[in-house]
Write an enzyme that holds these catalytic residues in place. Sequence first.
Site, mmCIF file in Angstrom:
data_model
loop_
_atom_site.group_PDB
_atom_site.id
_atom_site.type_symbol
_atom_site.label_atom_id
_atom_site.label_comp_id
_atom_site.label_asym_id
_atom_site.label_seq_id
_atom_site.Cartn_x
_atom_site.Cartn_y
_atom_site.Cartn_z
ATOM 1 N N ASP A 32 0.865 -1.193 0.000
ATOM 2 C CA ASP A 32 0.000 0.000 0.000
ATOM 3 C C ASP A 32 0.896 1.235 0.000
ATOM 4 O O ASP A 32 1.880 1.286 0.732
ATOM 5 C CB ASP A 32 -0.881 -0.025 1.269
ATOM 6 C CG ASP A 32 -2.097 0.886 1.159
ATOM 7 O OD1 ASP A 32 -3.216 0.390 1.369
ATOM 8 O OD2 ASP A 32 -1.931 2.093 0.882
ATOM 9 N N THR A 36 -4.227 6.842 0.368
ATOM 10 C CA THR A 36 -5.511 7.024 1.067
ATOM 11 C C THR A 36 -5.611 6.113 2.287
ATOM 12 O O THR A 36 -6.456 6.338 3.141
ATOM 13 C CB THR A 36 -6.713 6.764 0.138
ATOM 14 O OG1 THR A 36 -6.590 5.449 -0.409
ATOM 15 C CG2 THR A 36 -6.777 7.769 -0.991
ATOM 16 N N GLY A 37 -4.771 5.108 2.371
ATOM 17 C CA GLY A 37 -4.796 4.196 3.517
ATOM 18 C C GLY A 37 -4.005 4.755 4.691
ATOM 19 O O GLY A 37 -3.421 5.848 4.623
ATOM 20 N N ALA A 75 -6.617 -1.669 -4.133
ATOM 21 C CA ALA A 75 -6.030 -0.326 -4.274
ATOM 22 C C ALA A 75 -6.568 0.379 -5.512
ATOM 23 O O ALA A 75 -6.158 0.070 -6.624
ATOM 24 C CB ALA A 75 -4.510 -0.450 -4.380
ATOM 25 N N SER A 78 -11.861 5.463 -5.729
ATOM 26 C CA SER A 78 -13.144 4.772 -5.535
ATOM 27 C C SER A 78 -14.350 5.689 -5.332
ATOM 28 O O SER A 78 -15.357 5.244 -4.792
ATOM 29 C CB SER A 78 -13.035 3.831 -4.337
ATOM 30 O OG SER A 78 -12.804 4.571 -3.166
ATOM 31 N N THR A 118 -17.457 -3.487 -7.961
ATOM 32 C CA THR A 118 -18.441 -2.527 -7.424
ATOM 33 C C THR A 118 -19.811 -2.680 -8.064
ATOM 34 O O THR A 118 -19.916 -3.022 -9.249
ATOM 35 C CB THR A 118 -17.942 -1.090 -7.670
ATOM 36 O OG1 THR A 118 -18.956 -0.179 -7.229
ATOM 37 C CG2 THR A 118 -17.670 -0.812 -9.128
ATOM 38 N N TYR A 142 -15.736 5.514 -12.834
ATOM 39 C CA TYR A 142 -15.297 4.597 -11.778
ATOM 40 C C TYR A 142 -15.829 3.184 -12.044
ATOM 41 O O TYR A 142 -15.068 2.208 -12.053
ATOM 42 C CB TYR A 142 -15.772 5.110 -10.411
ATOM 43 C CG TYR A 142 -15.621 4.077 -9.330
ATOM 44 C CD1 TYR A 142 -14.360 3.641 -8.939
ATOM 45 C CD2 TYR A 142 -16.745 3.505 -8.726
ATOM 46 C CE1 TYR A 142 -14.225 2.668 -7.968
ATOM 47 C CE2 TYR A 142 -16.607 2.536 -7.755
ATOM 48 C CZ TYR A 142 -15.351 2.112 -7.382
ATOM 49 O OH TYR A 142 -15.211 1.135 -6.432
ATOM 50 N N HIS A 190 -18.721 9.778 2.357
ATOM 51 C CA HIS A 190 -19.731 8.724 2.513
ATOM 52 C C HIS A 190 -20.805 9.107 3.527
ATOM 53 O O HIS A 190 -20.536 9.782 4.522
ATOM 54 C CB HIS A 190 -19.056 7.404 2.897
ATOM 55 C CG HIS A 190 -18.209 6.874 1.788
ATOM 56 N ND1 HIS A 190 -16.854 7.097 1.721
ATOM 57 C CD2 HIS A 190 -18.531 6.165 0.677
ATOM 58 C CE1 HIS A 190 -16.375 6.539 0.617
ATOM 59 N NE2 HIS A 190 -17.375 5.975 -0.035
HETATM 60 N N1 UFG Z 1 -25.358 10.995 0.198
HETATM 61 C C1 UFG Z 1 -25.980 12.152 0.622
HETATM 62 N N2 UFG Z 1 -25.217 13.108 1.234
HETATM 63 C C2 UFG Z 1 -23.865 12.976 1.423
HETATM 64 C C3 UFG Z 1 -23.249 11.785 0.996
HETATM 65 C C4 UFG Z 1 -24.017 10.817 0.372
HETATM 66 O O1 UFG Z 1 -27.186 12.309 0.469
HETATM 67 O O2 UFG Z 1 -23.243 13.899 1.959
HETATM 68 C C5 UFG Z 1 -26.156 9.942 -0.461
HETATM 69 C C6 UFG Z 1 -25.679 9.628 -1.880
HETATM 70 O O3 UFG Z 1 -26.282 10.493 -2.813
HETATM 71 C C7 UFG Z 1 -26.121 8.180 -2.012
HETATM 72 C C8 UFG Z 1 -25.994 7.631 -0.600
HETATM 73 O O4 UFG Z 1 -25.992 8.760 0.263
HETATM 74 O O5 UFG Z 1 -27.473 8.119 -2.393
HETATM 75 C C9 UFG Z 1 -24.721 6.854 -0.373
HETATM 76 O O6 UFG Z 1 -23.625 7.650 -0.775
HETATM 77 P P1 UFG Z 1 -22.117 7.265 -0.464
HETATM 78 O O7 UFG Z 1 -21.275 8.393 -0.955
HETATM 79 O O8 UFG Z 1 -21.992 6.861 0.959
HETATM 80 O O9 UFG Z 1 -21.886 5.946 -1.329
HETATM 81 P P2 UFG Z 1 -22.110 5.709 -2.899
HETATM 82 O O10 UFG Z 1 -23.393 4.950 -3.055
HETATM 83 O O11 UFG Z 1 -21.978 6.955 -3.683
HETATM 84 O O12 UFG Z 1 -20.839 4.875 -3.307
HETATM 85 C C10 UFG Z 1 -20.438 3.699 -2.647
HETATM 86 C C11 UFG Z 1 -18.932 3.523 -2.842
HETATM 87 C C12 UFG Z 1 -18.636 3.307 -4.296
HETATM 88 C C13 UFG Z 1 -19.468 2.191 -4.849
HETATM 89 C C14 UFG Z 1 -20.920 2.392 -4.553
HETATM 90 C C15 UFG Z 1 -21.703 1.198 -4.980
HETATM 91 O O13 UFG Z 1 -18.251 4.691 -2.387
HETATM 92 O O14 UFG Z 1 -17.281 2.997 -4.439
HETATM 93 O O15 UFG Z 1 -21.114 2.590 -3.156
HETATM 94 O O16 UFG Z 1 -22.979 1.203 -4.477
HETATM 95 F F1 UFG Z 1 -19.320 2.118 -6.175
#
Ligand code: UFG
Length: 330
Positions: A32, A36-37, A75, A78, A118, A142, A190
């Site tokens: 790694d 980011t880790g 790695a 994402s 994913t 992605y 997230h």
């Molecule tokens: N969300 C919000 N506000 C925020 C952050 C997220 O409303 O501040 C919503 C997003 O729009 C989405 C949900 O919460 O509907 C989850 O969002 P995340 O950012 O937590 O996760 P993602 O679904 O965008 O992405 C994750 C991983 C990706 C992967 C994907 C597959 O980060 O790598 O899940 O489902 F591809």
Amino acid sequence: MARHLVVGGAGYVGSHLVAELLARGEEVVVFDDLSTGHAAAVLAGARLVRASLADPQALDAVLAEGPWRAVFHFAALSLVGDSMRDPLRYLRRNIGEGLALIDACVRHGVRRFVLSSTAALFGSAGSGPIAETSPIDPGSPYGESKWALERALAWTSRIHGLRYAALRYFNAAGADPAGRLGEDHAPETHLIPLAIDAALGRRPPLTVFGTDYPTPDGTAIRDYVHVADLATAHLAALAQLDAGRDAVFNLGTGRGNSVREVIAAVERAAGRAVPHTLGPRRAGDPPMLVAAADAITAATGWTPRFQSLDAIVATALAWRDAHPRGYNDT
Ligand code: UFG
């Protein structure tokens, strides 16, 4: 004891696989670059080689230490939203570095390869649960980059006999139930960690991205699967490779939760409100991603131990509560 190489093993999901391997008494080397880790996410008992996939000498040197029971590839860049702003960076880095790793594995005689893939490769799939056979239609660069690596592995298996698993994570969530590991991204994008930090007053109010989705409460639906369950799924998939079969599985719980339901779960766990505002959709976000999660269960017997969103959120809250500055507090 067999040796396992975990590329990206200092990251969120990879570090939880390392924990599971160590718990089973296996030997683990983490490769790694810590871009980011976190070094503190590599538990004692695993060896950390700090190097990048863009460094062919470092990669050759570590692979030459084999034989390896398996190489796991975590790695990658994402973030769906990031990839919509900078598509070529995602395609070049994720595909280029992934191919370099697969190529090096072939040259070093590795027999088993497990790819972190994913749900994002299903893009804006319909409204039902997504099976392995559902149409591939990446909604972001992605997702496209992971699909390219899945295809490369299919050809490498066919031509060079490198057995592979492609594990399509839905939304990895939660933290090590023993409290040693958790989710610490910079910047954090997230939903669950942002909602927890908003509840704890450590960040500004959460923005809900989109309230006009075609879902019951108008917010997007995801399948949140516990990161420790993802770890055990990797070892279930590895057993398929041992049996001479490639393994392509969707990893989720089969249960979808909306953004509003996640906010409510965090409020229950924290005993406090999650301050939030309503905003527009985020580019690249599909309305609903829920796994039809039964194929891996039928093939291997794996099932997620964490079946409820409340149980998942409780582990995430426990870790963030104890680590206000993430691994900087370790
Ligand atoms: N969300 C919000 N506000 C925020 C952050 C997220 O409303 O501040 C919503 C997003 O729009 C989405 C949900 O919460 O509907 C989850 O969002 P995340 O950012 O937590 O996760 P993602 O679904 O965008 O992405 C994750 C991983 C990706 C992967 C994907 C597959 O980060 O790598 O899940 O489902 F591809």
